[in-house]
Design an enzyme around this catalytic site. Sequence first.
Site, PDB file in Angstrom:
ATOM      1  N   ASP A   1       0.805  -1.237   0.000  1.00 16.86           N
ATOM      2  CA  ASP A   1       0.000   0.000   0.000  1.00 16.86           C
ATOM      3  C   ASP A   1       0.832   1.279   0.000  1.00 16.86           C
ATOM      4  O   ASP A   1       0.423   2.297   0.554  1.00 16.86           O
ATOM      5  CB  ASP A   1      -0.944   0.019   1.220  1.00 16.86           C
ATOM      6  CG  ASP A   1      -1.824  -1.205   1.268  1.00 16.86           C
ATOM      7  OD1 ASP A   1      -2.210  -1.693   0.199  1.00 16.86           O
ATOM      8  OD2 ASP A   1      -2.124  -1.676   2.376  1.00 16.86           O
TER       9      ASP A   1
ATOM     10  N   GLY B   1       1.697   2.916  -2.705  1.00 10.91           N
ATOM     11  CA  GLY B   1       1.396   3.741  -3.881  1.00 10.91           C
ATOM     12  C   GLY B   1       1.985   3.160  -5.161  1.00 10.91           C
ATOM     13  O   GLY B   1       2.276   3.889  -6.114  1.00 10.91           O
TER      14      GLY B   1
ATOM     15  N   GLY C   1       0.429   1.420  -7.364  1.00  9.88           N
ATOM     16  CA  GLY C   1      -0.522   1.606  -8.461  1.00  9.88           C
ATOM     17  C   GLY C   1      -0.244   2.912  -9.184  1.00  9.88           C
ATOM     18  O   GLY C   1      -0.158   2.964 -10.413  1.00  9.88           O
TER      19      GLY C   1
ATOM     20  N   ASN D   1      -4.877 -10.607  -3.247  1.00 10.45           N
ATOM     21  CA  ASN D   1      -4.597  -9.900  -1.981  1.00 10.45           C
ATOM     22  C   ASN D   1      -4.173  -8.449  -2.228  1.00 10.45           C
ATOM     23  O   ASN D   1      -4.293  -7.602  -1.348  1.00 10.45           O
ATOM     24  CB  ASN D   1      -3.520 -10.637  -1.158  1.00 10.45           C
ATOM     25  CG  ASN D   1      -2.279 -11.014  -1.963  1.00 10.45           C
ATOM     26  OD1 ASN D   1      -2.260 -10.893  -3.184  1.00 10.45           O
ATOM     27  ND2 ASN D   1      -1.252 -11.475  -1.275  1.00 10.45           N
TER      28      ASN D   1
ATOM     29  N   HIS E   1      -4.427  -2.164  -5.884  1.00 12.77           N
ATOM     30  CA  HIS E   1      -3.673  -1.019  -6.401  1.00 12.77           C
ATOM     31  C   HIS E   1      -4.637   0.073  -6.841  1.00 12.77           C
ATOM     32  O   HIS E   1      -5.454  -0.134  -7.735  1.00 12.77           O
ATOM     33  CB  HIS E   1      -2.771  -1.452  -7.569  1.00 12.77           C
ATOM     34  CG  HIS E   1      -1.720  -2.438  -7.130  1.00 12.77           C
ATOM     35  ND1 HIS E   1      -0.865  -3.061  -7.995  1.00 12.77           N
ATOM     36  CD2 HIS E   1      -1.395  -2.903  -5.896  1.00 12.77           C
ATOM     37  CE1 HIS E   1      -0.054  -3.862  -7.315  1.00 12.77           C
ATOM     38  NE2 HIS E   1      -0.362  -3.797  -6.043  1.00 12.77           N
TER      39      HIS E   1
ATOM     40  N   THR F   1      -5.679 -11.505   3.892  1.00 14.25           N
ATOM     41  CA  THR F   1      -6.777 -10.885   3.145  1.00 14.25           C
ATOM     42  C   THR F   1      -7.853 -11.920   2.798  1.00 14.25           C
ATOM     43  O   THR F   1      -8.841 -11.577   2.161  1.00 14.25           O
ATOM     44  CB  THR F   1      -6.246 -10.275   1.829  1.00 14.25           C
ATOM     45  OG1 THR F   1      -5.646 -11.321   1.066  1.00 14.25           O
ATOM     46  CG2 THR F   1      -5.217  -9.181   2.095  1.00 14.25           C
TER      47      THR F   1
ATOM     48  N   GLN G   1       2.286  -6.363  -2.782  1.00 13.96           N
ATOM     49  CA  GLN G   1       2.726  -6.424  -1.384  1.00 13.96           C
ATOM     50  C   GLN G   1       4.021  -5.611  -1.208  1.00 13.96           C
ATOM     51  O   GLN G   1       4.191  -4.626  -1.891  1.00 13.96           O
ATOM     52  CB  GLN G   1       2.871  -7.875  -0.901  1.00 13.96           C
ATOM     53  CG  GLN G   1       1.536  -8.592  -0.766  1.00 13.96           C
ATOM     54  CD  GLN G   1       0.953  -9.064  -2.076  1.00 13.96           C
ATOM     55  OE1 GLN G   1       1.591  -9.773  -2.829  1.00 13.96           O
ATOM     56  NE2 GLN G   1      -0.260  -8.675  -2.365  1.00 13.96           N
TER      57      GLN G   1
ATOM     58  N   ARG H   1     -10.085  -2.850   5.744  1.00 12.55           N
ATOM     59  CA  ARG H   1      -9.607  -2.778   7.139  1.00 12.55           C
ATOM     60  C   ARG H   1      -8.780  -1.517   7.365  1.00 12.55           C
ATOM     61  O   ARG H   1      -8.017  -1.102   6.481  1.00 12.55           O
ATOM     62  CB  ARG H   1      -8.732  -3.997   7.460  1.00 12.55           C
ATOM     63  CG  ARG H   1      -9.476  -5.315   7.476  1.00 12.55           C
ATOM     64  CD  ARG H   1      -8.533  -6.492   7.708  1.00 12.55           C
ATOM     65  NE  ARG H   1      -7.621  -6.715   6.587  1.00 12.55           N
ATOM     66  CZ  ARG H   1      -6.631  -7.586   6.585  1.00 12.55           C
ATOM     67  NH1 ARG H   1      -6.384  -8.311   7.666  1.00 12.55           N
ATOM     68  NH2 ARG H   1      -5.865  -7.730   5.527  1.00 12.55           N
TER      69      ARG H   1
ATOM     70  N   ASP I   1       2.079  14.969   0.921  1.00 11.68           N
ATOM     71  CA  ASP I   1       0.908  15.835   1.095  1.00 11.68           C
ATOM     72  C   ASP I   1       0.165  15.518   2.397  1.00 11.68           C
ATOM     73  O   ASP I   1      -0.321  16.419   3.082  1.00 11.68           O
ATOM     74  CB  ASP I   1      -0.038  15.721  -0.112  1.00 11.68           C
ATOM     75  CG  ASP I   1      -0.343  14.275  -0.502  1.00 11.68           C
ATOM     76  OD1 ASP I   1       0.546  13.413  -0.353  1.00 11.68           O
ATOM     77  OD2 ASP I   1      -1.475  14.004  -0.950  1.00 11.68           O
TER      78      ASP I   1
HETATM   79  P1  IMO Z   1      -0.721  -4.378  -2.118  1.00  9.41           P
HETATM   80  O1  IMO Z   1      -0.227  -4.992  -3.406  1.00  9.41           O
HETATM   81  C1  IMO Z   1      -0.993  -4.483   2.195  1.00  9.41           C
HETATM   82  C2  IMO Z   1      -0.999  -8.432   4.101  1.00  9.41           C
HETATM   83  C3  IMO Z   1      -2.248  -8.900   4.819  1.00  9.41           C
HETATM   84  C4  IMO Z   1      -1.629  -9.760   5.910  1.00  9.41           C
HETATM   85  C5  IMO Z   1      -0.453 -10.414   5.178  1.00  9.41           C
HETATM   86  C6  IMO Z   1      -0.741 -11.806   4.632  1.00  9.41           C
HETATM   87  O2  IMO Z   1      -1.986  -3.615  -2.260  1.00  9.41           O
HETATM   88  O3  IMO Z   1       0.374  -3.571  -1.481  1.00  9.41           O
HETATM   89  P2  IMO Z   1      -2.159 -12.654   2.539  1.00  9.41           P
HETATM   90  O4  IMO Z   1      -3.610 -12.460   2.166  1.00  9.41           O
HETATM   91  O5  IMO Z   1      -1.212 -12.124   1.523  1.00  9.41           O
HETATM   92  O6  IMO Z   1      -1.854 -14.074   2.931  1.00  9.41           O
HETATM   93  O7  IMO Z   1      -1.954 -11.780   3.887  1.00  9.41           O
HETATM   94  O8  IMO Z   1      -0.128  -9.550   4.113  1.00  9.41           O
HETATM   95  N1  IMO Z   1      -1.191  -8.024   2.702  1.00  9.41           N
HETATM   96  C7  IMO Z   1      -1.148  -6.760   2.254  1.00  9.41           C
HETATM   97  N2  IMO Z   1      -1.022  -5.600   2.942  1.00  9.41           N
HETATM   98  N3  IMO Z   1      -1.054  -4.459   0.864  1.00  9.41           N
HETATM   99  C8  IMO Z   1      -1.146  -5.620   0.150  1.00  9.41           C
HETATM  100  O9  IMO Z   1      -1.086  -5.648  -1.197  1.00  9.41           O
HETATM  101  C9  IMO Z   1      -1.248  -6.832   0.858  1.00  9.41           C
HETATM  102  N4  IMO Z   1      -1.374  -8.128   0.501  1.00  9.41           N
HETATM  103  C10 IMO Z   1      -1.332  -8.839   1.629  1.00  9.41           C
HETATM  104  O10 IMO Z   1      -2.991  -7.818   5.352  1.00  9.41           O
HETATM  105  O11 IMO Z   1      -1.105  -8.998   6.946  1.00  9.41           O
HETATM  106 MG    MG Z   2      -2.886  -1.870  -1.736  1.00 11.53          MG
END
Ligand code: IMO
Ligand code: MG
Length: 345
Positions: free
Chosen positions: A24, A26, A28, A51, A54, A135, A186, A263, A293
């Site tokens: 998360d 950024g 995307g 999971n 983006h 997730t 991730q 969440r 920002d």
């Molecule tokens: P993006 O690509 C933030 C977190 C879950 C959990 C851990 C394991 O948007 O950055 P999982 O479902 O992968 O087995 O969960 O990883 N998690 C993420 N946190 N952004 C993501 O994806 C995430 N994908 C999984 O919250 O703690």
């Molecule tokens: Mg994300």
Amino acid sequence: MIFRSIINYVVTKLDITVDLQYGDSGKGKVTHFLCKTKKYTHVIRYNGGGNAGHTIFHKGKKFITHQVPVGVFFGVRSIIGSGCALDPDALFKEIRELENGGVRTKGLIFVAENVHIVTPAAKEEDGKDRKVGTTKRGIGPTYRDKYARTGVRAESIPKLKPYLIDLYDEFNIKNRDAVVLGEGAQGFGLDIDWGDYPYVTSSHCTSAGALLNGFPPQSVRDIWGVAKAYETYVGLKNFEPKNESVFGRIRELGQEYGATTGRPRQCNWLDIALLEKAARMNGVTKLVINKIDVMNRANAWKIRENGEVVSFKGAEPMKNYIRKRLAPVGLKAKDIFFSESAETV
Ligand code: IMO
Ligand code: MG
């Protein structure tokens, strides 16, 4: 002079985006920006699956992608790579949503025939997780089954047939130079090996994870690290310092709620040692630090260093500190971009 037609020599150039924190950050926005400004022939998602969430602003409209690579927004061949975990039904739903939003996907989405499939059983099992705070998209059981050699691959799913490709053919045989963007999911802090185990995901989230999709190391051009000016994490470990209202404020100002599960994300100050480690281990050549920002609006300028919280008088002193700390990693001031907008880098 060597004639290409004789030796069938194909050059692949690969840029990689990689999240240096806990997801998360950024990605995307950065992949969308890169796709708009560089001339890619392909975008490939190299790890993870549904999971991911983006957030992308395209022509003033907000989209959230989970499995589909950002190339579709620009008519670029978009591949779900072998390092991913693919949920076919969720993919078809996402394709429909993109089409309804006016994004043409036909003939642009491809699936590596050797990518593993998230089965209904995997999702059901993951739905019962009470330990990691996943997730619930079936990610852990899918990778477990892959490595236990009991998994299901895309090549055995009839409804995926029109999308299937062989990554070797795509990048080596077709006698065509490729300029590829590897879109990561991730982040380093969630990586199966380098993250905070067991509070991790089950895939390789590092730049090396992109290479696992069949790219030779020599193909790598730039590695775009992506981070936020503060950190967030979603899951069951304690991450946010207690009784500090500033993090609640940052959460609201930064809209730090999961794009996939809704969440609330726990917040903390930027851990500069983690950023340095992630930049080194991923071989970052360009760095984007997002959400300046949000820090501006919260008017809070702090980072974590050596287990302590260091305060700054404003944005500039904090940016200078980050530049100085990352100089030994080989990142020059011109390679570090501080972003103040959700829609542009
Ligand atoms: P993006 O690509 C933030 C977190 C879950 C959990 C851990 C394991 O948007 O950055 P999982 O479902 O992968 O087995 O969960 O990883 N998690 C993420 N946190 N952004 C993501 O994806 C995430 N994908 C999984 O919250 O703690
Ligand atoms: Mg994300």
